[in-house]
Write a protein that holds these residues in place. Structure first.
Motif, PDB file in Angstrom:
ATOM      1  N   ARG A 237       0.815  -1.220   0.000  1.00 21.60           N
ATOM      2  CA  ARG A 237       0.000   0.000   0.000  1.00 21.60           C
ATOM      3  C   ARG A 237       0.846   1.267   0.000  1.00 21.60           C
ATOM      4  NH1 ARG A 237      -2.535   3.490   3.716  1.00 21.60           N
ATOM      5  NH2 ARG A 237      -1.607   2.439   5.502  1.00 21.60           N
ATOM      6  N   LEU A 238       2.020   1.219   0.648  1.00 27.48           N
ATOM      7  CA  LEU A 238       2.760   2.456   0.900  1.00 27.48           C
ATOM      8  C   LEU A 238       3.985   2.666   0.012  1.00 27.48           C
ATOM      9  CD1 LEU A 238       2.627   2.499   4.805  1.00 27.48           C
ATOM     10  CD2 LEU A 238       1.277   3.866   3.210  1.00 27.48           C
ATOM     11  N   ALA A 239       4.450   1.637  -0.675  1.00 27.99           N
ATOM     12  CA  ALA A 239       5.690   1.771  -1.447  1.00 27.99           C
ATOM     13  C   ALA A 239       5.579   2.867  -2.502  1.00 27.99           C
ATOM     14  CB  ALA A 239       6.060   0.440  -2.089  1.00 27.99           C
ATOM     15  N   GLY A 240       4.473   2.872  -3.251  1.00 30.43           N
ATOM     16  CA  GLY A 240       4.308   3.882  -4.286  1.00 30.43           C
ATOM     17  C   GLY A 240       4.239   5.280  -3.718  1.00 30.43           C
ATOM     18  N   ARG A 241       3.480   5.430  -2.632  1.00 28.44           N
ATOM     19  CA  ARG A 241       3.351   6.753  -2.005  1.00 28.44           C
ATOM     20  C   ARG A 241       4.698   7.255  -1.522  1.00 28.44           C
ATOM     21  NH1 ARG A 241       0.414   7.992   3.868  1.00 28.44           N
ATOM     22  NH2 ARG A 241       1.852   9.663   4.421  1.00 28.44           N
ATOM     23  N   TYR A 242       5.457   6.409  -0.830  1.00 27.15           N
ATOM     24  CA  TYR A 242       6.726   6.873  -0.285  1.00 27.15           C
ATOM     25  C   TYR A 242       7.756   7.121  -1.382  1.00 27.15           C
ATOM     26  CZ  TYR A 242       5.116   6.047   4.485  1.00 27.15           C
ATOM     27  OH  TYR A 242       4.428   6.107   5.672  1.00 27.15           O
ATOM     28  N   ALA A 243       7.664   6.376  -2.480  1.00 27.23           N
ATOM     29  CA  ALA A 243       8.557   6.644  -3.606  1.00 27.23           C
ATOM     30  C   ALA A 243       8.273   8.017  -4.202  1.00 27.23           C
ATOM     31  CB  ALA A 243       8.399   5.557  -4.665  1.00 27.23           C
ATOM     32  N   ARG A 244       6.990   8.355  -4.338  1.00 23.61           N
ATOM     33  CA  ARG A 244       6.626   9.679  -4.851  1.00 23.61           C
ATOM     34  C   ARG A 244       7.042  10.780  -3.879  1.00 23.61           C
ATOM     35  NH1 ARG A 244       2.221   6.479  -6.471  1.00 23.61           N
ATOM     36  NH2 ARG A 244       0.995   7.043  -4.613  1.00 23.61           N
ATOM     37  N   ASP A 245       6.879  10.511  -2.569  1.00 28.51           N
ATOM     38  CA  ASP A 245       7.311  11.482  -1.564  1.00 28.51           C
ATOM     39  C   ASP A 245       8.820  11.703  -1.636  1.00 28.51           C
ATOM     40  OD1 ASP A 245       4.692  11.617  -0.729  1.00 28.51           O
ATOM     41  OD2 ASP A 245       5.005  10.514   1.137  1.00 28.51           O
ATOM     42  N   ALA A 246       9.572  10.606  -1.816  1.00 28.80           N
ATOM     43  CA  ALA A 246      11.036  10.717  -1.899  1.00 28.80           C
ATOM     44  C   ALA A 246      11.455  11.511  -3.128  1.00 28.80           C
ATOM     45  CB  ALA A 246      11.660   9.326  -1.919  1.00 28.80           C
ATOM     46  N   GLY A 247      10.773  11.265  -4.251  1.00 27.03           N
ATOM     47  CA  GLY A 247      11.084  12.027  -5.459  1.00 27.03           C
ATOM     48  C   GLY A 247      10.812  13.511  -5.267  1.00 27.03           C
ATOM     49  N   PHE A 248       9.689  13.824  -4.589  1.00 31.42           N
ATOM     50  CA  PHE A 248       9.370  15.230  -4.316  1.00 31.42           C
ATOM     51  C   PHE A 248      10.418  15.837  -3.397  1.00 31.42           C
ATOM     52  CE2 PHE A 248       7.461  18.315  -1.414  1.00 31.42           C
ATOM     53  CZ  PHE A 248       7.078  19.298  -2.318  1.00 31.42           C
ATOM     54  N   LEU A 249      10.814  15.111  -2.359  1.00 34.42           N
ATOM     55  CA  LEU A 249      11.817  15.623  -1.427  1.00 34.42           C
ATOM     56  C   LEU A 249      13.111  15.947  -2.163  1.00 34.42           C
ATOM     57  CD1 LEU A 249      12.582  14.277   2.118  1.00 34.42           C
ATOM     58  CD2 LEU A 249      14.425  14.855   0.576  1.00 34.42           C
ATOM     59  N   LEU A 250      13.544  15.056  -3.055  1.00 37.66           N
ATOM     60  CA  LEU A 250      14.777  15.308  -3.806  1.00 37.66           C
ATOM     61  C   LEU A 250      14.634  16.545  -4.693  1.00 37.66           C
ATOM     62  CD1 LEU A 250      15.758  11.659  -4.771  1.00 37.66           C
ATOM     63  CD2 LEU A 250      16.919  13.144  -3.124  1.00 37.66           C
ATOM     64  N   SER A 251      13.458  16.723  -5.284  1.00 36.98           N
ATOM     65  CA  SER A 251      13.248  17.889  -6.149  1.00 36.98           C
ATOM     66  C   SER A 251      13.250  19.191  -5.352  1.00 36.98           C
ATOM     67  CB  SER A 251      11.927  17.745  -6.913  1.00 36.98           C
ATOM     68  OG  SER A 251      10.807  17.963  -6.058  1.00 36.98           O
ATOM     69  N   MET A 252      12.956  19.116  -4.059  1.00 32.46           N
ATOM     70  CA  MET A 252      12.886  20.296  -3.190  1.00 32.46           C
ATOM     71  C   MET A 252      14.097  20.410  -2.272  1.00 32.46           C
ATOM     72  SD  MET A 252      10.042  22.076  -3.631  1.00 32.46           S
ATOM     73  CE  MET A 252       9.863  22.908  -2.046  1.00 32.46           C
ATOM     74  N   LEU A 253      15.120  19.611  -2.512  1.00 34.13           N
ATOM     75  CA  LEU A 253      16.221  19.533  -1.562  1.00 34.13           C
ATOM     76  C   LEU A 253      16.907  20.887  -1.354  1.00 34.13           C
ATOM     77  CD1 LEU A 253      17.390  17.342   0.188  1.00 34.13           C
ATOM     78  CD2 LEU A 253      19.085  16.868  -1.590  1.00 34.13           C
TER      79      LEU A 253
END
Length: 282
Positions: A237-253
């Motif tokens: 349930r959470l892998a996709g969500r956390y992957a998208r969150d991680a991608g967003f975090l990297l884009s906002m680093l």
């Protein structure tokens, strides 16, 4: 006629809870709409909810990602009266532990333990039964409304929810249907003229308090790794969500690394200002 969903039948607030603001962190002057993310004690948030008219959201990394791409979600945050921080990761890695973290589940647990709403009428919107909701939240009158999955995309379903909330006229509303549905529903309820009730968008808080989902050990929360515990417990349930969150975090680093110094970060045209405060109305 709007469709009706199951309701299990179960005072009126009398004062505005919009706070005066005291700033302990620097802010960034900008012309973008602003949402203040506030470090408040649980007692201060509880007092606001009990008084009425408060709209309380809890900001986490997923919410920041949604703010960047969902205009209605962004507007719901802009109009919220209280936004707390619901991310130990943000607090530890980018805010140097300056903020009080107040998650939805911790706020619900606090309200439950202190029986803060025992003299108020309460409505819970989410996937819980009346018995489960009653085991968590003592109240003068309790109602539960369980809308169908994905209802926020069905105008008739949203109209039915709004009509039933208007008919119930509770003092406090817990919206526990997950983001962005909870926050968008809160916005639509306010637009429909429901000004008096307090609203807390609390995600899976009731499931955590009921033990249907398990919180991570405190030690993991203190180092910002609660997400890893949840991912290990429910990877499908959470892998996709956390992957998208991680991608967003990297884009906002870049902007996030300046957050501790500036006290502000712009997401999707909305400026988030982070302020540690003593309390509501202080």
């Amino acid at each position: 006629m709007p469709r009706r969903f199951p309701i299990w039948a179960g005072d009126r607030p009398d004062s505005d809870t919009r706070p005066r603001r005291s700033t302990l962190m620097p802010t960034l002057a900008d012309t973008a709409p602003t949402c203040v993310v506030r470090g408040l004690s649980f007692d201060a948030v509880t007092a606001a909810l009990v008084r009425g008219r408060a709209t309380v959201f809890t900001l986490n990394m997923m919410h920041m990602r949604l703010l960047a791409r969902n205009p209605e979600f962004r507007e719901s945050y802009r109009q919220a009266s209280i936004v707390t921080l619901d991310s130990n990761l943000l607090n530890i890695c980018f805010l140097r532990r300056r903020m009080t973290v107040a998650t939805g589940s911790d706020l619900v647990r606090h309200l439950s333990a202190r029986r803060s709403l025992r003299d108020r009428s309460v409505l819970v919107i989410g996937n819980v039964t009346r018995e489960e909701a009653g085991a968590v939240m003592a109240s003068r009158q309790l109602d539960v409304l369980r809308p169908p999955f994905g209802f926020i995309h069905d105008p008739e379903a949203v109209e039915a929810v709004v009509a039933q909330v208007q008919a119930i006229a509770p003092d406090v509303i817990f919206i526990a249907v997950g983001a962005p549905q909870s926050e968008i529903l809160a916005l639509r309820l306010r637009r429909a003229g429901l000004a008096a009730p307090s609203i807390l968008a609390c995600g899976a808080a009731f499931e955590f308090v009921l033990g249907k989902q398990s919180r991570s050990p405190v030690a993991l929360r203190r180092i910002g790794l609660e997400w890893a515990w949840r991912l290990a417990g429910n990877p499908r349930r959470l892998a996709g969500r956390y992957a998208r969150d991680a991608g967003f975090l990297l884009s906002m680093l870049g902007p996030l690394t300046r957050l501790a110094r500036s006290g502000a970060v712009k997401v999707g045209g909305l400026q988030l200002q982070f302020r540690q405060e003593a309390g509501v109305g202080a």
